[in-house]
Design an enzyme around this catalytic site. Structure first.
Site, short mmCIF file in Angstrom:
data_model
loop_
_atom_site.label_atom_id
_atom_site.label_comp_id
_atom_site.label_asym_id
_atom_site.label_seq_id
_atom_site.Cartn_x
_atom_site.Cartn_y
_atom_site.Cartn_z
CG ASP A 1 -2.10 0.93 1.09
OD1 ASP A 1 -2.38 1.37 -0.04
OD2 ASP A 1 -2.73 1.24 2.12
N GLY A 2 0.32 2.32 -0.60
CA GLY A 2 0.96 3.64 -0.52
C GLY A 2 1.54 4.15 -1.84
CG ASN A 3 1.93 1.62 -5.24
OD1 ASN A 3 2.83 1.40 -4.43
ND2 ASN A 3 1.44 0.68 -6.03
N GLY A 4 -0.04 5.54 -4.39
CA GLY A 4 -0.64 6.82 -4.77
C GLY A 4 -0.09 7.96 -3.93
CG HIS B 1 -0.26 2.34 -9.25
ND1 HIS B 1 -0.51 1.90 -7.98
CD2 HIS B 1 -1.30 3.16 -9.56
CE1 HIS B 1 -1.65 2.44 -7.54
NE2 HIS B 1 -2.14 3.21 -8.48
CD1 TRP C 1 7.38 7.25 -2.53
CD2 TRP C 1 6.85 7.33 -4.70
NE1 TRP C 1 8.54 7.46 -3.23
CE2 TRP C 1 8.24 7.51 -4.57
CE3 TRP C 1 6.29 7.35 -5.98
CZ2 TRP C 1 9.08 7.70 -5.67
CZ3 TRP C 1 7.12 7.54 -7.08
CH2 TRP C 1 8.49 7.71 -6.92
CD GLU D 1 -13.19 -4.90 -1.56
OE1 GLU D 1 -12.01 -5.25 -1.83
OE2 GLU D 1 -14.04 -5.68 -1.09
CG LEU E 1 9.33 -17.16 -3.62
CD1 LEU E 1 8.88 -17.29 -2.18
CD2 LEU E 1 9.98 -15.79 -3.85
CD1 TRP F 1 -12.75 -5.27 -9.48
CD2 TRP F 1 -11.89 -4.42 -11.37
NE1 TRP F 1 -12.03 -6.27 -10.12
CE2 TRP F 1 -11.50 -5.77 -11.28
CE3 TRP F 1 -11.46 -3.67 -12.47
CZ2 TRP F 1 -10.71 -6.40 -12.23
CZ3 TRP F 1 -10.68 -4.29 -13.44
CH2 TRP F 1 -10.31 -5.64 -13.31
#
Ligand code: IPE
Ligand code: IPE
Ligand code: MG
Length: 246
Positions: free
Chosen positions: A26-29, A43, A31, A73, A137, A75
């Site tokens: 979370d937090g791309n926007g 993003h 930033w 959500e 992985l 979308w």
């Protein structure tokens, strides 16, 4: 966790390593806004943090990494942001599949994948197929994912088995139910990590995280680096998991 604790761990941790880490990226926007840039740039930068977290997990010996990439959500966001995110997802898959395969990393996905644009579904299935035999992985992308919808889908699937006479309803227990979730092939997460300072779960893996350790960090996702993941593992290794015991 404190911010000091998530700064400069320069090598993979030596203590107990979680078998499965799940990250709410979370937090791309925020930033991007802080930098005076459009949200989509946040993003784009976030994709680099995705590569870092995958590499950090592979180096530390984590077996499963689930990345919350797009919620059901999400979308509801403006159309341009949603389509920009789908373009980035496509690009990420096309640009990284060969490298994942070369590093023996298996890609998987959970969520209502048929909600995705066809081009993304095709790229996703190609990446999943290309890496299917990789034994290192496992990276699981949560896409158009909702924990509540997953549970409802699980109930529908259980009911179908009961109706077909393949399952006695008296036999339904948590283990049986877990086998009807999108995550039936994977162990439950041991550690949930969320960046950006928000302290909530946002409909992520509601059933599976019943006894997961949770670490919230204030760093925004585009700033997340290997050292942050290793510091989180280090903190995890110091926690005492009691599962209701003493
Ligand atoms: C997380 O960053 C990425 C997605 C949810 C797709 P956000 O886009 O939520 O960034 P903030 O929370 O608005 O800063
Ligand atoms: C959660 O982040 C979903 C993903 C990281 C994909 P959000 O930004 O959508 O969550 P809320 O709206 O802050 O709860
Ligand atoms: Mg957010």
């Amino acid at each position: 966790m404190s911010d000091e604790a998530c700064s400069d761990q320069q090598s993979a941790p030596l203590g107990a390593v979680p078998r499965h880490i799940a990250i709410i990226m979370d937090g791309n926007g925020r930033w991007a806004t802080q930098q005076g840039l459009p949200r989509i740039v946040g993003h784009e930068k976030g994709a680099e943090s995705v590569r870092e977290s995958i590499a950090a997990c592979a180096e530390a010996g984590v077996a499963y990494l689930t990345l919350y990439a797009f919620s059901k959500e999400n979308w509801l966001r403006p159309r341009e942001e949603v389509s920009g995110l789908m373009v980035l997802l496509n690009r990420f898959l096309l640009d990284n599949t060969e490298d994942l395969k070369a590093k023996n990393i298996r890609l998987q996905a959970i969520g209502r994948l048929t909600d995705l644009p066809t081009s993304c579904q095709v790229a996703l299935h190609r990446a999943i197929e290309a890496t299917a035999a990789c034994s290192g992985l496992t990276v699981i992308l949560a896409l158009s994912y909702s924990g509540r919808i997953e549970i409802v889908d699980g109930i529908r699937s259980l009911l179908r088995e009961v109706e077909m006479g393949h399952l006695d309803k008296g036999m339904i227990d948590p283990e049986t139910f877990s086998k009807h979730l999108y995550t039936r092939y994977y162990p439950d997460p041991d550690l949930v990590l969320r960046t950006s300072g928000e302290m909530r779960i946002s409909n992520f893996l509601l059933w599976q995280i019943s006894y997961a350790e949770i670490i919230f960090m204030s760093k925004l996702w585009p700033e997340f680096r290997k050292a942050d993941l290793w510091s989180a593992i280090d903190e995890f290794s110091k926690r005492q998991r009691r599962y209701g015991g003493i």
